[in-house]
Design a protein around this motif. Structure first.
Motif, PDB file in Angstrom:
ATOM      1  N   ALA A  73      36.436  19.698  62.638  1.00 14.79           N
ATOM      2  CA  ALA A  73      36.553  21.067  62.134  1.00 14.79           C
ATOM      3  C   ALA A  73      36.700  21.065  60.618  1.00 14.79           C
ATOM      4  O   ALA A  73      36.130  21.897  59.913  1.00 14.79           O
ATOM      5  CB  ALA A  73      37.743  21.766  62.782  1.00 14.79           C
ATOM      6  N   PHE A  74      37.466  20.086  60.132  1.00 15.44           N
ATOM      7  CA  PHE A  74      37.640  19.953  58.683  1.00 15.44           C
ATOM      8  C   PHE A  74      36.307  19.647  58.012  1.00 15.44           C
ATOM      9  O   PHE A  74      35.923  20.280  57.032  1.00 15.44           O
ATOM     10  CB  PHE A  74      38.658  18.853  58.375  1.00 15.44           C
ATOM     11  N   ARG A  75      35.568  18.676  58.570  1.00 15.66           N
ATOM     12  CA  ARG A  75      34.279  18.275  57.991  1.00 15.66           C
ATOM     13  C   ARG A  75      33.285  19.427  57.972  1.00 15.66           C
ATOM     14  O   ARG A  75      32.492  19.562  57.050  1.00 15.66           O
ATOM     15  CB  ARG A  75      33.676  17.086  58.773  1.00 15.66           C
ATOM     16  N   GLU A  76      33.350  20.249  59.019  1.00 16.45           N
ATOM     17  CA  GLU A  76      32.451  21.416  59.077  1.00 16.45           C
ATOM     18  C   GLU A  76      32.716  22.344  57.885  1.00 16.45           C
ATOM     19  O   GLU A  76      31.792  22.776  57.200  1.00 16.45           O
ATOM     20  CB  GLU A  76      32.659  22.151  60.410  1.00 16.45           C
ATOM     21  N   LEU A  77      34.000  22.601  57.620  1.00 16.75           N
ATOM     22  CA  LEU A  77      34.359  23.458  56.479  1.00 16.75           C
ATOM     23  C   LEU A  77      33.907  22.841  55.172  1.00 16.75           C
ATOM     24  O   LEU A  77      33.300  23.485  54.330  1.00 16.75           O
ATOM     25  CB  LEU A  77      35.883  23.659  56.427  1.00 16.75           C
ATOM     26  N   GLU A  78      34.219  21.558  55.024  1.00 19.54           N
ATOM     27  CA  GLU A  78      33.921  20.862  53.779  1.00 19.54           C
ATOM     28  C   GLU A  78      32.420  20.835  53.500  1.00 19.54           C
ATOM     29  O   GLU A  78      31.989  20.933  52.352  1.00 19.54           O
ATOM     30  CB  GLU A  78      34.491  19.437  53.867  1.00 19.54           C
ATOM     31  N   SER A  79      31.618  20.711  54.584  1.00 16.77           N
ATOM     32  CA  SER A  79      30.172  20.573  54.388  1.00 16.77           C
ATOM     33  C   SER A  79      29.497  21.911  54.062  1.00 16.77           C
ATOM     34  O   SER A  79      28.290  21.961  53.829  1.00 16.77           O
ATOM     35  CB  SER A  79      29.525  19.945  55.619  1.00 16.77           C
ATOM     36  N   ARG A  80      30.287  22.989  54.028  1.00 20.25           N
ATOM     37  CA  ARG A  80      29.709  24.260  53.571  1.00 20.25           C
ATOM     38  C   ARG A  80      29.327  24.167  52.101  1.00 20.25           C
ATOM     39  O   ARG A  80      28.499  24.929  51.609  1.00 20.25           O
ATOM     40  CB  ARG A  80      30.720  25.392  53.750  1.00 20.25           C
ATOM     41  N   TYR A  81      29.974  23.250  51.401  1.00 22.02           N
ATOM     42  CA  TYR A  81      29.588  22.997  50.022  1.00 22.02           C
ATOM     43  C   TYR A  81      28.407  22.031  50.064  1.00 22.02           C
ATOM     44  O   TYR A  81      28.550  20.894  50.514  1.00 22.02           O
ATOM     45  CB  TYR A  81      30.769  22.403  49.255  1.00 22.02           C
ATOM     46  N   PRO A  82      27.227  22.466  49.613  1.00 20.64           N
ATOM     47  CA  PRO A  82      26.002  21.677  49.828  1.00 20.64           C
ATOM     48  C   PRO A  82      26.021  20.303  49.153  1.00 20.64           C
ATOM     49  O   PRO A  82      25.269  19.415  49.566  1.00 20.64           O
ATOM     50  CB  PRO A  82      24.886  22.561  49.255  1.00 20.64           C
ATOM     51  N   LEU A  83      26.868  20.119  48.122  1.00 21.42           N
ATOM     52  CA  LEU A  83      26.851  18.840  47.408  1.00 21.42           C
ATOM     53  C   LEU A  83      27.981  17.906  47.830  1.00 21.42           C
ATOM     54  O   LEU A  83      28.253  16.910  47.167  1.00 21.42           O
ATOM     55  CB  LEU A  83      26.923  19.101  45.892  1.00 21.42           C
ATOM     56  N   SER A  84      28.631  18.208  48.956  1.00 17.92           N
ATOM     57  CA  SER A  84      29.764  17.391  49.410  1.00 17.92           C
ATOM     58  C   SER A  84      29.391  15.918  49.561  1.00 17.92           C
ATOM     59  O   SER A  84      30.087  15.026  49.074  1.00 17.92           O
ATOM     60  CB  SER A  84      30.295  17.909  50.749  1.00 17.92           C
ATOM     61  N   GLU A  85      28.288  15.685  50.265  1.00 17.88           N
ATOM     62  CA  GLU A  85      27.842  14.322  50.529  1.00 17.88           C
ATOM     63  C   GLU A  85      27.606  13.550  49.222  1.00 17.88           C
ATOM     64  O   GLU A  85      28.104  12.438  49.050  1.00 17.88           O
ATOM     65  CB  GLU A  85      26.532  14.396  51.334  1.00 17.88           C
ATOM     66  N   ARG A  86      26.872  14.192  48.308  1.00 16.29           N
ATOM     67  CA  ARG A  86      26.567  13.555  47.023  1.00 16.29           C
ATOM     68  C   ARG A  86      27.833  13.307  46.222  1.00 16.29           C
ATOM     69  O   ARG A  86      27.977  12.279  45.560  1.00 16.29           O
ATOM     70  CB  ARG A  86      25.606  14.423  46.217  1.00 16.29           C
ATOM     71  N   ALA A  87      28.760  14.265  46.259  1.00 16.93           N
ATOM     72  CA  ALA A  87      29.999  14.136  45.488  1.00 16.93           C
ATOM     73  C   ALA A  87      30.844  12.976  46.022  1.00 16.93           C
ATOM     74  O   ALA A  87      31.446  12.223  45.252  1.00 16.93           O
ATOM     75  CB  ALA A  87      30.792  15.437  45.525  1.00 16.93           C
ATOM     76  N   ARG A  88      30.861  12.820  47.357  1.00 15.79           N
ATOM     77  CA  ARG A  88      31.614  11.694  47.931  1.00 15.79           C
ATOM     78  C   ARG A  88      31.017  10.378  47.448  1.00 15.79           C
ATOM     79  O   ARG A  88      31.748   9.455  47.099  1.00 15.79           O
ATOM     80  CB  ARG A  88      31.596  11.759  49.462  1.00 15.79           C
ATOM     81  N   GLY A  89      29.676  10.323  47.411  1.00 14.72           N
ATOM     82  CA  GLY A  89      28.991   9.131  46.913  1.00 14.72           C
ATOM     83  C   GLY A  89      29.329   8.863  45.454  1.00 14.72           C
ATOM     84  O   GLY A  89      29.594   7.722  45.064  1.00 14.72           O
ATOM     85  N   TYR A  90      29.353   9.920  44.670  1.00 14.70           N
ATOM     86  CA  TYR A  90      29.662   9.823  43.244  1.00 14.70           C
ATOM     87  C   TYR A  90      31.067   9.222  43.046  1.00 14.70           C
ATOM     88  O   TYR A  90      31.274   8.303  42.259  1.00 14.70           O
ATOM     89  CB  TYR A  90      29.584  11.212  42.617  1.00 14.70           C
ATOM     90  N   LEU A  91      32.027   9.750  43.813  1.00 15.52           N
ATOM     91  CA  LEU A  91      33.414   9.279  43.679  1.00 15.52           C
ATOM     92  C   LEU A  91      33.569   7.843  44.173  1.00 15.52           C
ATOM     93  O   LEU A  91      34.338   7.059  43.618  1.00 15.52           O
ATOM     94  CB  LEU A  91      34.362  10.207  44.449  1.00 15.52           C
ATOM     95  N   MET A  92      32.802   7.509  45.215  1.00 18.73           N
ATOM     96  CA  MET A  92      32.836   6.144  45.737  1.00 18.73           C
ATOM     97  C   MET A  92      32.317   5.159  44.705  1.00 18.73           C
ATOM     98  O   MET A  92      32.885   4.103  44.486  1.00 18.73           O
ATOM     99  CB  MET A  92      31.981   6.048  47.003  1.00 18.73           C
ATOM    100  N   ALA A  93      31.225   5.556  44.030  1.00 21.84           N
ATOM    101  CA  ALA A  93      30.648   4.706  42.992  1.00 21.84           C
ATOM    102  C   ALA A  93      31.619   4.508  41.843  1.00 21.84           C
ATOM    103  O   ALA A  93      31.720   3.420  41.282  1.00 21.84           O
ATOM    104  CB  ALA A  93      29.336   5.322  42.488  1.00 21.84           C
ATOM    105  N   LEU A  94      32.362   5.569  41.507  1.00 20.63           N
ATOM    106  CA  LEU A  94      33.376   5.465  40.460  1.00 20.63           C
ATOM    107  C   LEU A  94      34.445   4.441  40.834  1.00 20.63           C
ATOM    108  O   LEU A  94      34.875   3.643  40.013  1.00 20.63           O
ATOM    109  CB  LEU A  94      34.074   6.809  40.271  1.00 20.63           C
ATOM    110  N   ALA A  95      34.855   4.505  42.091  1.00 23.40           N
ATOM    111  CA  ALA A  95      35.917   3.622  42.568  1.00 23.40           C
ATOM    112  C   ALA A  95      35.491   2.158  42.543  1.00 23.40           C
ATOM    113  O   ALA A  95      36.309   1.256  42.372  1.00 23.40           O
ATOM    114  CB  ALA A  95      36.340   4.029  43.979  1.00 23.40           C
ATOM    115  N   ASP A  96      34.166   1.925  42.742  1.00 22.44           N
ATOM    116  CA  ASP A  96      33.657   0.558  42.793  1.00 22.44           C
ATOM    117  C   ASP A  96      33.502  -0.075  41.421  1.00 22.44           C
ATOM    118  O   ASP A  96      33.305  -1.278  41.317  1.00 22.44           O
ATOM    119  CB  ASP A  96      32.275   0.546  43.483  1.00 22.44           C
TER     120      ASP A  96
END
Ligand code: ZN
Length: 145
Positions: free
Chosen positions: A121-144
């Motif tokens: 249910a949380f993921r459904e809400l979060e994915s209403r923002y179209p760039l969620s997936e890309r943003a998670r990738g962006y933050l992951m790359a920062l962490a690496d």
């Protein structure tokens, strides 16, 4: 009866005859009043408040409610949402991220207003923002880095 705060401890002065249950009730009441006063003295960050308001309108039909949204010092997290008080905090270091990533962090914390976990249910809400997936990738790359 009187109440005061000393070094973060709430002191209540109550009449001796007052029963324990009454004392507890007053302690809860005073604690809530104090929390409200603290919230007023820690106003929301204007930039975050404006973005959160607009995201709430665009993605959630304006149905989400929070008490404050502000930057805070956080070393390990990008943000936090206190489910019980509705206080949203975004790490100060996120202020320099691209706007669309900052918006994702807000959407993530805003979604926590309805779901405290990271379930479906949380993921459904979060994915209403179209760039969620890309943003998670962006933050992951920062962490690496
Ligand atoms: Zn989360």
């Amino acid at each position: 009866m009187s109440a005061r705060l000393r070094s973060g401890v709430l002191e209540l002065l109550v009449p001796e005859w007052m029963p324990t249950t009454e004392r507890q009730k007053w302690a809860d009441e005073m604690r809530q009043r104090l929390d409200r006063r603290l919230q007023r003295s820690h106003p929301s960050d204007d930039r975050l408040a404006e973005r959160a308001r607009s995201l709430n309108e665009r993605l959630f039909g304006g149905r989400l409610n929070w008490t404050s949204v502000a930057f805070a010092e956080m070393s390990h997290l990008w943000g936090s949402c206190t489910f019980t008080t509705g206080a949203i905090r975004i790490a100060r270091r996120a202020a320099s991220l691209p706007e669309w990533v900052l918006d994702y962090l807000l959407v993530h914390e805003l979604s926590h207003l309805e779901h405290s976990d990271h379930g479906t249910a949380f993921r459904e809400l979060e994915s209403r923002y179209p760039l969620s997936e890309r943003a998670r990738g962006y933050l992951m790359a920062l962490a690496d880095r």
